[in-house]
Design a protein around this motif. Structure first.
Motif, PDB file in Angstrom:
ATOM      1  N   TRP A 188      -6.919   8.139 -26.283  1.00  0.00           N
ATOM      2  CA  TRP A 188      -5.895   7.095 -26.359  1.00  0.00           C
ATOM      3  C   TRP A 188      -5.002   7.308 -27.574  1.00  0.00           C
ATOM      4  O   TRP A 188      -3.782   7.179 -27.494  1.00  0.00           O
ATOM      5  CB  TRP A 188      -6.561   5.725 -26.430  1.00  0.00           C
ATOM      6  CG  TRP A 188      -5.581   4.600 -26.671  1.00  0.00           C
ATOM      7  CD1 TRP A 188      -4.842   3.933 -25.734  1.00  0.00           C
ATOM      8  CD2 TRP A 188      -5.216   4.029 -27.929  1.00  0.00           C
ATOM      9  NE1 TRP A 188      -4.044   2.978 -26.332  1.00  0.00           N
ATOM     10  CE2 TRP A 188      -4.258   3.012 -27.681  1.00  0.00           C
ATOM     11  CE3 TRP A 188      -5.612   4.272 -29.246  1.00  0.00           C
ATOM     12  CZ2 TRP A 188      -3.695   2.249 -28.698  1.00  0.00           C
ATOM     13  CZ3 TRP A 188      -5.053   3.514 -30.260  1.00  0.00           C
ATOM     14  CH2 TRP A 188      -4.096   2.510 -29.984  1.00  0.00           C
ATOM     15  N   ALA A 191      -2.710  10.159 -26.877  1.00  0.00           N
ATOM     16  CA  ALA A 191      -1.710   9.738 -25.892  1.00  0.00           C
ATOM     17  C   ALA A 191      -0.615   8.910 -26.548  1.00  0.00           C
ATOM     18  O   ALA A 191       0.570   9.045 -26.220  1.00  0.00           O
ATOM     19  CB  ALA A 191      -2.377   8.944 -24.768  1.00  0.00           C
ATOM     20  N   ARG A 192      -0.993   8.032 -27.464  1.00  0.00           N
ATOM     21  CA  ARG A 192      -0.013   7.223 -28.178  1.00  0.00           C
ATOM     22  C   ARG A 192       0.917   8.093 -29.004  1.00  0.00           C
ATOM     23  O   ARG A 192       2.140   7.883 -29.033  1.00  0.00           O
ATOM     24  CB  ARG A 192      -0.727   6.223 -29.087  1.00  0.00           C
ATOM     25  CG  ARG A 192      -1.529   5.169 -28.363  1.00  0.00           C
ATOM     26  CD  ARG A 192      -0.661   4.102 -27.734  1.00  0.00           C
ATOM     27  NE  ARG A 192       0.015   3.276 -28.752  1.00  0.00           N
ATOM     28  CZ  ARG A 192       0.806   2.267 -28.463  1.00  0.00           C
ATOM     29  NH1 ARG A 192       1.033   1.940 -27.195  1.00  0.00           N
ATOM     30  NH2 ARG A 192       1.377   1.564 -29.429  1.00  0.00           N
ATOM     31  N   ARG A 196       2.452   9.060 -24.266  1.00  0.00           N
ATOM     32  CA  ARG A 196       1.983   9.198 -22.896  1.00  0.00           C
ATOM     33  C   ARG A 196       0.852   8.230 -22.563  1.00  0.00           C
ATOM     34  O   ARG A 196       0.066   8.472 -21.656  1.00  0.00           O
ATOM     35  CB  ARG A 196       1.523  10.639 -22.647  1.00  0.00           C
ATOM     36  CG  ARG A 196       2.632  11.666 -22.774  1.00  0.00           C
ATOM     37  CD  ARG A 196       2.098  13.094 -22.710  1.00  0.00           C
ATOM     38  NE  ARG A 196       1.283  13.323 -21.535  1.00  0.00           N
ATOM     39  CZ  ARG A 196       0.625  14.474 -21.307  1.00  0.00           C
ATOM     40  NH1 ARG A 196       0.698  15.469 -22.176  1.00  0.00           N
ATOM     41  NH2 ARG A 196      -0.103  14.618 -20.226  1.00  0.00           N
ATOM     42  N   ALA A 197       0.764   7.137 -23.318  1.00  0.00           N
ATOM     43  CA  ALA A 197      -0.330   6.185 -23.102  1.00  0.00           C
ATOM     44  C   ALA A 197      -0.316   5.636 -21.676  1.00  0.00           C
ATOM     45  O   ALA A 197      -1.361   5.286 -21.109  1.00  0.00           O
ATOM     46  CB  ALA A 197      -0.248   5.047 -24.107  1.00  0.00           C
ATOM     47  N   GLY A 198       0.875   5.530 -21.067  1.00  0.00           N
ATOM     48  CA  GLY A 198       0.967   5.008 -19.720  1.00  0.00           C
ATOM     49  C   GLY A 198       0.325   5.888 -18.674  1.00  0.00           C
ATOM     50  O   GLY A 198       0.095   5.457 -17.539  1.00  0.00           O
ATOM     51  N   GLU A 199       0.010   7.133 -19.024  1.00  0.00           N
ATOM     52  CA  GLU A 199      -0.600   8.060 -18.067  1.00  0.00           C
ATOM     53  C   GLU A 199      -2.108   7.888 -17.984  1.00  0.00           C
ATOM     54  O   GLU A 199      -2.746   8.445 -17.086  1.00  0.00           O
ATOM     55  CB  GLU A 199      -0.287   9.503 -18.473  1.00  0.00           C
ATOM     56  CG  GLU A 199       1.202   9.851 -18.472  1.00  0.00           C
ATOM     57  CD  GLU A 199       1.441  11.271 -18.915  1.00  0.00           C
ATOM     58  OE1 GLU A 199       0.516  12.103 -18.778  1.00  0.00           O
ATOM     59  OE2 GLU A 199       2.544  11.565 -19.403  1.00  0.00           O
ATOM     60  N   THR A 201      -5.641   6.487 -17.163  1.00  0.00           N
ATOM     61  CA  THR A 201      -6.188   5.692 -16.079  1.00  0.00           C
ATOM     62  C   THR A 201      -7.694   5.646 -16.185  1.00  0.00           C
ATOM     63  O   THR A 201      -8.317   6.474 -16.851  1.00  0.00           O
ATOM     64  CB  THR A 201      -5.831   6.286 -14.700  1.00  0.00           C
ATOM     65  OG1 THR A 201      -6.318   7.637 -14.614  1.00  0.00           O
ATOM     66  CG2 THR A 201      -4.317   6.280 -14.503  1.00  0.00           C
ATOM     67  N   ALA A 205      -8.021   4.699 -19.974  1.00  0.00           N
ATOM     68  CA  ALA A 205      -6.906   3.769 -20.173  1.00  0.00           C
ATOM     69  C   ALA A 205      -7.106   2.941 -21.431  1.00  0.00           C
ATOM     70  O   ALA A 205      -8.229   2.700 -21.830  1.00  0.00           O
ATOM     71  CB  ALA A 205      -6.778   2.870 -18.960  1.00  0.00           C
TER      72      ALA A 205
END
Length: 205
Positions: A188, A191-192, A196-199, A201, A205
């Protein structure tokens, strides 16, 4: 030629069994209790086979450190190779699998602890090999990450890799959650940084 090949394979097999037995004994009772005679019994070979396969006690200690380090590195590489098109999934797999590997493996945790300057009596040579291990991990991860398209400057990518590697190592030494939850958190964070945090799942997530 076939006989030579068979002898070579037997030697490799014996060495692997002996090193694995040494790791078990060291984790159970400490390095000071590992004698060549006891090791021979644990591995199911003769004392002479132990000496022929691993050399001196110091050679054995070094082989144990290198073997555990190689397991660590292979697990990281496997995580990336299983997700060649998804960097976040690769990081998650590499971190989670590494933490799972470290669970219950006192020697591996001691090897990793030495990379952070921790003093351990479990096995000698750990401090000697700690810095090379950390450097090797950085190179291995950098080589794998370079295969993905990342919208960051090279020095920024290196900084992220350093953060991920050191964070994962700290959780090897002192886990604060399950391997999956820790991998979720580290992924996470990456991703932040990448926007790309929205990717993410499921468990990521």
């Amino acid at each position: 030629m076939a006989e030579v090949t068979a002898d070579y394979e037997d030697a490799i097999s014996s060495r692997s069994r002996i090193i694995a037995a040494a790791v078990r004994l060291t984790c159970a009772d400490g390095w000071s209790k590992v004698t060549m005679g006891r090791l021979a019994g644990e591995a199911g070979v003769s004392r002479q086979t132990v000496y022929n396969a691993v050399g001196s006690r110091e050679d054995l200690a070094e082989a144990m450190v290198l073997t555990e380090s190689a397991k660590f590195i292979f697990t990281i590489v496997e995580g990336f190779e299983n997700h060649p098109d998804d960097l976040l999934a690769a990081i998650h797999a590499a971190v989670e699998n590494t933490l799972v590997l470290a669970e219950g493996n006192a020697l591996l945790r001691a090897v990793v602890s030495a990379t952070h300057g921790a003093d351990t009596e479990l096995l000698p040579l750990l401090t000697t090999h700690s810095e090379p291990l950390l450097g090797t991990l950085m190179v291995v991860v950098q080589d794998r990450v370079d295969q993905y398209e990342i919208d960051l400057e090279p020095e920024q990518i290196t900084a992220v890799i350093d953060m991920v590697v050191r964070s994962a190592l700290s959780h090897v030494m002192q886990p604060t959650a399950t391997p999956r939850k820790t991998a979720d958190s580290i992924t996470w964070f990456v991703a932040r940084i990448l926007g790309r945090a929205g990717e993410l799942t499921g468990s990521r997530a």
